[in-house]
Design a protein around this motif. Structure first.
Motif, PDB file in Angstrom:
ATOM      1  N   MET A  51     -28.050  30.553  -8.524  1.00 45.99           N
ATOM      2  CA  MET A  51     -26.286  30.593  -8.135  1.00 45.99           C
ATOM      3  C   MET A  51     -26.170  29.920  -6.393  1.00 45.99           C
ATOM      4  SD  MET A  51     -24.716  31.801 -10.435  1.00 45.99           S
ATOM      5  CE  MET A  51     -23.071  32.609  -9.420  1.00 45.99           C
ATOM      6  N   GLY A  52     -27.193  30.045  -5.500  1.00 47.29           N
ATOM      7  CA  GLY A  52     -27.342  29.609  -4.345  1.00 47.29           C
ATOM      8  C   GLY A  52     -27.443  28.093  -4.200  1.00 47.29           C
ATOM      9  N   MET A  53     -28.340  28.162  -5.387  1.00 44.96           N
ATOM     10  CA  MET A  53     -28.738  26.615  -5.368  1.00 44.96           C
ATOM     11  C   MET A  53     -27.568  25.820  -5.989  1.00 44.96           C
ATOM     12  SD  MET A  53     -32.647  26.351  -6.328  1.00 44.96           S
ATOM     13  CE  MET A  53     -32.668  27.579  -7.130  1.00 44.96           C
ATOM     14  N   ALA A  54     -26.897  25.946  -6.889  1.00 44.33           N
ATOM     15  CA  ALA A  54     -25.761  25.166  -7.839  1.00 44.33           C
ATOM     16  C   ALA A  54     -24.317  25.488  -6.476  1.00 44.33           C
ATOM     17  CB  ALA A  54     -25.432  26.185  -9.250  1.00 44.33           C
ATOM     18  N   LEU A  55     -24.331  26.077  -5.719  1.00 43.51           N
ATOM     19  CA  LEU A  55     -23.582  26.117  -4.610  1.00 43.51           C
ATOM     20  C   LEU A  55     -23.587  25.245  -3.439  1.00 43.51           C
ATOM     21  CD1 LEU A  55     -22.143  30.134  -4.532  1.00 43.51           C
ATOM     22  CD2 LEU A  55     -21.259  27.592  -5.443  1.00 43.51           C
ATOM     23  N   LEU A  56     -25.285  25.372  -3.534  1.00 44.10           N
ATOM     24  CA  LEU A  56     -25.004  24.279  -1.943  1.00 44.10           C
ATOM     25  C   LEU A  56     -25.446  22.738  -2.580  1.00 44.10           C
ATOM     26  CD1 LEU A  56     -28.276  25.991  -0.206  1.00 44.10           C
ATOM     27  CD2 LEU A  56     -25.839  26.212   0.499  1.00 44.10           C
ATOM     28  N   ALA A  57     -25.260  22.361  -4.385  1.00 43.07           N
ATOM     29  CA  ALA A  57     -25.557  21.228  -4.803  1.00 43.07           C
ATOM     30  C   ALA A  57     -24.671  20.273  -4.753  1.00 43.07           C
ATOM     31  CB  ALA A  57     -26.133  21.637  -6.134  1.00 43.07           C
ATOM     32  N   LEU A  58     -23.019  21.669  -4.451  1.00 45.55           N
ATOM     33  CA  LEU A  58     -21.419  20.457  -4.582  1.00 45.55           C
ATOM     34  C   LEU A  58     -21.574  19.301  -3.271  1.00 45.55           C
ATOM     35  CD1 LEU A  58     -19.272  19.864  -6.255  1.00 45.55           C
ATOM     36  CD2 LEU A  58     -18.099  22.253  -5.473  1.00 45.55           C
ATOM     37  N   PRO A  59     -21.739  20.675  -1.872  1.00 43.09           N
ATOM     38  CA  PRO A  59     -21.573  20.296  -0.675  1.00 43.09           C
ATOM     39  C   PRO A  59     -22.811  18.695  -0.077  1.00 43.09           C
ATOM     40  CG  PRO A  59     -21.762  21.805  -0.097  1.00 43.09           C
ATOM     41  CD  PRO A  59     -21.847  21.904  -1.911  1.00 43.09           C
ATOM     42  N   LEU A  60     -23.511  19.011  -1.127  1.00 44.17           N
ATOM     43  CA  LEU A  60     -24.979  17.874  -0.796  1.00 44.17           C
ATOM     44  C   LEU A  60     -24.481  16.379  -1.519  1.00 44.17           C
ATOM     45  CD1 LEU A  60     -27.806  19.697  -0.495  1.00 44.17           C
ATOM     46  CD2 LEU A  60     -27.120  18.956   1.226  1.00 44.17           C
ATOM     47  N   ALA A  61     -24.171  17.190  -2.429  1.00 46.23           N
ATOM     48  CA  ALA A  61     -24.143  15.630  -3.613  1.00 46.23           C
ATOM     49  C   ALA A  61     -22.966  15.030  -3.879  1.00 46.23           C
ATOM     50  CB  ALA A  61     -23.506  16.095  -5.144  1.00 46.23           C
ATOM     51  N   ALA A  62     -21.517  15.186  -2.586  1.00 48.07           N
ATOM     52  CA  ALA A  62     -20.692  14.494  -1.995  1.00 48.07           C
ATOM     53  C   ALA A  62     -20.956  13.900  -1.096  1.00 48.07           C
ATOM     54  CB  ALA A  62     -19.393  15.816  -1.656  1.00 48.07           C
ATOM     55  N   LEU A  63     -21.237  14.502   0.389  1.00 44.86           N
ATOM     56  CA  LEU A  63     -22.806  14.095   1.444  1.00 44.86           C
ATOM     57  C   LEU A  63     -23.331  12.969   0.786  1.00 44.86           C
ATOM     58  CD1 LEU A  63     -23.067  13.908   4.101  1.00 44.86           C
ATOM     59  CD2 LEU A  63     -25.222  15.372   3.206  1.00 44.86           C
ATOM     60  N   LEU A  64     -23.444  12.812  -0.282  1.00 43.51           N
ATOM     61  CA  LEU A  64     -24.497  11.293  -0.809  1.00 43.51           C
ATOM     62  C   LEU A  64     -23.305  11.077  -0.856  1.00 43.51           C
ATOM     63  CD1 LEU A  64     -28.077  10.824  -1.182  1.00 43.51           C
ATOM     64  CD2 LEU A  64     -27.242  11.579  -3.127  1.00 43.51           C
ATOM     65  N   LEU A  65     -22.508  10.644  -1.774  1.00 41.33           N
ATOM     66  CA  LEU A  65     -21.346  10.342  -2.445  1.00 41.33           C
ATOM     67  C   LEU A  65     -20.735   9.092  -1.384  1.00 41.33           C
ATOM     68  CD1 LEU A  65     -20.561   8.468  -4.905  1.00 41.33           C
ATOM     69  CD2 LEU A  65     -18.548  11.170  -4.670  1.00 41.33           C
ATOM     70  N   SER A  66     -20.287   9.964  -0.698  1.00 36.26           N
ATOM     71  CA  SER A  66     -20.451   9.232   0.774  1.00 36.26           C
ATOM     72  C   SER A  66     -21.127   8.469   1.538  1.00 36.26           C
ATOM     73  CB  SER A  66     -19.100  10.442   1.693  1.00 36.26           C
ATOM     74  OG  SER A  66     -20.621  11.241   2.862  1.00 36.26           O
ATOM     75  N   LEU A  67     -22.375   9.435   1.221  1.00 32.01           N
ATOM     76  CA  LEU A  67     -23.625   8.039   2.131  1.00 32.01           C
ATOM     77  C   LEU A  67     -23.483   6.545   1.610  1.00 32.01           C
ATOM     78  CD1 LEU A  67     -25.843   8.156   5.149  1.00 32.01           C
ATOM     79  CD2 LEU A  67     -27.316   9.083   2.564  1.00 32.01           C
ATOM     80  N   VAL A  68     -23.600   6.487  -0.010  1.00 31.42           N
ATOM     81  CA  VAL A  68     -23.861   5.353  -1.016  1.00 31.42           C
ATOM     82  C   VAL A  68     -22.594   4.690  -0.535  1.00 31.42           C
ATOM     83  CG1 VAL A  68     -23.382   4.488  -3.314  1.00 31.42           C
ATOM     84  CG2 VAL A  68     -24.912   6.530  -2.349  1.00 31.42           C
ATOM     85  N   ARG A  69     -21.202   5.442  -0.511  1.00 34.61           N
ATOM     86  CA  ARG A  69     -20.436   4.331   0.063  1.00 34.61           C
ATOM     87  C   ARG A  69     -19.611   3.301   1.129  1.00 34.61           C
ATOM     88  NH1 ARG A  69     -15.883   8.431  -2.073  1.00 34.61           N
ATOM     89  NH2 ARG A  69     -15.650   7.823  -4.366  1.00 34.61           N
ATOM     90  N   SER A  70     -20.698   4.598   1.887  1.00 34.26           N
ATOM     91  CA  SER A  70     -20.828   3.752   3.204  1.00 34.26           C
ATOM     92  C   SER A  70     -22.068   2.793   3.656  1.00 34.26           C
ATOM     93  CB  SER A  70     -20.674   4.629   4.691  1.00 34.26           C
ATOM     94  OG  SER A  70     -21.993   5.604   4.182  1.00 34.26           O
ATOM     95  N   LEU A  71     -23.082   3.121   3.111  1.00 32.15           N
ATOM     96  CA  LEU A  71     -24.204   2.200   3.083  1.00 32.15           C
ATOM     97  C   LEU A  71     -24.793   1.559   1.949  1.00 32.15           C
ATOM     98  CD1 LEU A  71     -27.338   5.052   5.000  1.00 32.15           C
ATOM     99  CD2 LEU A  71     -25.290   3.101   6.152  1.00 32.15           C
ATOM    100  N   GLY A  72     -23.928   1.543   0.614  1.00 32.36           N
ATOM    101  CA  GLY A  72     -24.718   1.420  -0.007  1.00 32.36           C
ATOM    102  C   GLY A  72     -25.635   1.333  -0.891  1.00 32.36           C
ATOM    103  N   PRO A  73     -25.969   1.836  -2.389  1.00 34.76           N
ATOM    104  CA  PRO A  73     -26.510   2.823  -3.018  1.00 34.76           C
ATOM    105  C   PRO A  73     -28.318   2.370  -2.503  1.00 34.76           C
ATOM    106  CG  PRO A  73     -25.459   0.821  -4.576  1.00 34.76           C
ATOM    107  CD  PRO A  73     -25.212   0.878  -3.039  1.00 34.76           C
ATOM    108  N   ARG A  74     -29.084   1.003  -2.171  1.00 32.83           N
ATOM    109  CA  ARG A  74     -30.419   1.365  -1.825  1.00 32.83           C
ATOM    110  C   ARG A  74     -30.676   2.197  -0.335  1.00 32.83           C
ATOM    111  NH1 ARG A  74     -33.572  -4.363  -2.867  1.00 32.83           N
ATOM    112  NH2 ARG A  74     -32.767  -3.925  -5.045  1.00 32.83           N
ATOM    113  N   ARG A  75     -29.961   1.558   0.708  1.00 29.58           N
ATOM    114  CA  ARG A  75     -30.415   2.138   1.921  1.00 29.58           C
ATOM    115  C   ARG A  75     -29.246   3.399   2.138  1.00 29.58           C
ATOM    116  NH1 ARG A  75     -27.484  -2.569   5.846  1.00 29.58           N
ATOM    117  NH2 ARG A  75     -28.623  -4.004   5.830  1.00 29.58           N
ATOM    118  N   ALA A  76     -28.898   4.204   1.032  1.00 28.59           N
ATOM    119  CA  ALA A  76     -28.630   5.427   0.418  1.00 28.59           C
ATOM    120  C   ALA A  76     -29.735   6.117   0.038  1.00 28.59           C
ATOM    121  CB  ALA A  76     -27.698   5.911   0.184  1.00 28.59           C
TER     122      ALA A  76
END
Length: 87
Positions: A51-76
Motif C-alpha cells: 500500500m505504501g508503494m502504491a501511494l508513493l507511486a502516484l506522486p512519482l508518476a506525476a513528477l515523471l510526467l511533468s519531467l517528460v513534458r518539460s524535457l522530452g521523453p528521451r532526456r526525461a
C-alpha cells in the motif's frame, strides 16, 4: 572496419546485457525486501508495504510526467534513471 550491421548487432547486445542486469538486480532487491518484511513483522506487514508503494507511486508518476513534458521523453528517461541511481 565496422559495418553498420555489425555495429547495430553490438549495440543490441549491449542493451540486452544491460536489461538482463537491471532485471536481475530488481529481482534480487525485491526478494530481499520481501524477506526483510517477513522477518520483521511476518506476512501481515507485507500488504502495508505494498500500500505504501502504491501511494508513493502516484506522486512519482506525476513528477515523471511533468519531467517528460518539460524535457522530452528521451532526456526525461536519462534524467530519471540517473536520479534513481543516486538514491
Amino acid at each position: 572496419m565496422s559495418t553498420p550491421l555489425l555495429a547495430a548487432s553490438t549495440r543490441t547486445s549491449h542493451v540486452s546485457a544491460v536489461m538482463l542486469l537491471m532485471t536481475a538486480a530488481f529481482m534480487l532487491a525485491r526478494t530481499g525486501r520481501d524477506a526483510l518484511y517477513f522477518q520483521e513483522g511476518g506476512i501481515q506487514s507485507l500488504p502495508v508495504a505494498y500500500m505504501g508503494m502504491a501511494l508513493l507511486a502516484l506522486p512519482l508518476a506525476a513528477l515523471l510526467l511533468s519531467l517528460v513534458r518539460s524535457l522530452g521523453p528521451r532526456r526525461a528517461r536519462l534524467v530519471a534513471t540517473g536520479a534513481m541511481s543516486l538514491v
